[in-house]
Design a protein around this motif. Structure first.
Motif, PDB file in Angstrom:
ATOM      1  N   ARG A  25      -1.528  -4.457   2.839  1.00 48.27           N
ATOM      2  CA  ARG A  25      -2.773  -4.997   2.848  1.00 48.27           C
ATOM      3  C   ARG A  25      -2.602  -6.664   2.560  1.00 48.27           C
ATOM      4  O   ARG A  25      -2.200  -6.789   1.630  1.00 48.27           O
ATOM      5  N   VAL A  33       1.004  -1.262   0.111  1.00 43.28           N
ATOM      6  CA  VAL A  33       0.008  -0.103   0.031  1.00 43.28           C
ATOM      7  C   VAL A  33       0.911   1.327   0.079  1.00 43.28           C
ATOM      8  O   VAL A  33       0.607   2.107  -0.628  1.00 43.28           O
ATOM      9  N   THR A  43       1.110  -1.771   8.891  1.00 39.90           N
ATOM     10  CA  THR A  43       2.466  -1.237   8.839  1.00 39.90           C
ATOM     11  C   THR A  43       3.550  -1.933   9.652  1.00 39.90           C
ATOM     12  O   THR A  43       3.365  -2.045  10.667  1.00 39.90           O
ATOM     13  N   THR A  79      -4.812  -4.264   6.933  1.00 37.02           N
ATOM     14  CA  THR A  79      -3.799  -3.492   6.738  1.00 37.02           C
ATOM     15  C   THR A  79      -2.686  -3.307   7.812  1.00 37.02           C
ATOM     16  O   THR A  79      -3.280  -2.515   8.736  1.00 37.02           O
ATOM     17  N   THR A  88       3.838  -0.706   4.316  1.00 38.20           N
ATOM     18  CA  THR A  88       2.442  -0.800   4.800  1.00 38.20           C
ATOM     19  C   THR A  88       1.959  -1.858   3.668  1.00 38.20           C
ATOM     20  O   THR A  88       1.969  -1.556   2.634  1.00 38.20           O
TER      21      THR A  88
END
Length: 63
Positions: free
Chosen positions: A33, A21, A48, A46, A31
């Motif tokens: 998903r 992402v 990070t 999602t 990050t």
């Protein structure tokens, strides 16, 4: 066993489907998903992650 803590360990056969992402190269964060990640006890979503070695993101881009 009392006092023993067991963790699931990733293996070479583990594959988690996901999509990049965002990449924060200055902050050392990516990050993703992703599908459920059992050995990290993460539901699909999602997340990070921090990385230490920039070589993991060379040639990578969101999408």
């Amino acid at each position: 066993m009392p006092g023993t803590c067991l963790f699931a360990q990733p293996s070479a056969n583990d594959f988690i489907a996901g999509r990049i992402v965002n990449i924060d190269a200055e902050g050392g964060r990516i990050t993703l998903r992703h599908d459920h990640i059992p050995h990290l006890h993460l539901p699909a979503g999602t997340t990070t992650f921090r990385y230490v070695e920039a070589r993991w993101i060379i040639g990578r881009a969101p999408g």
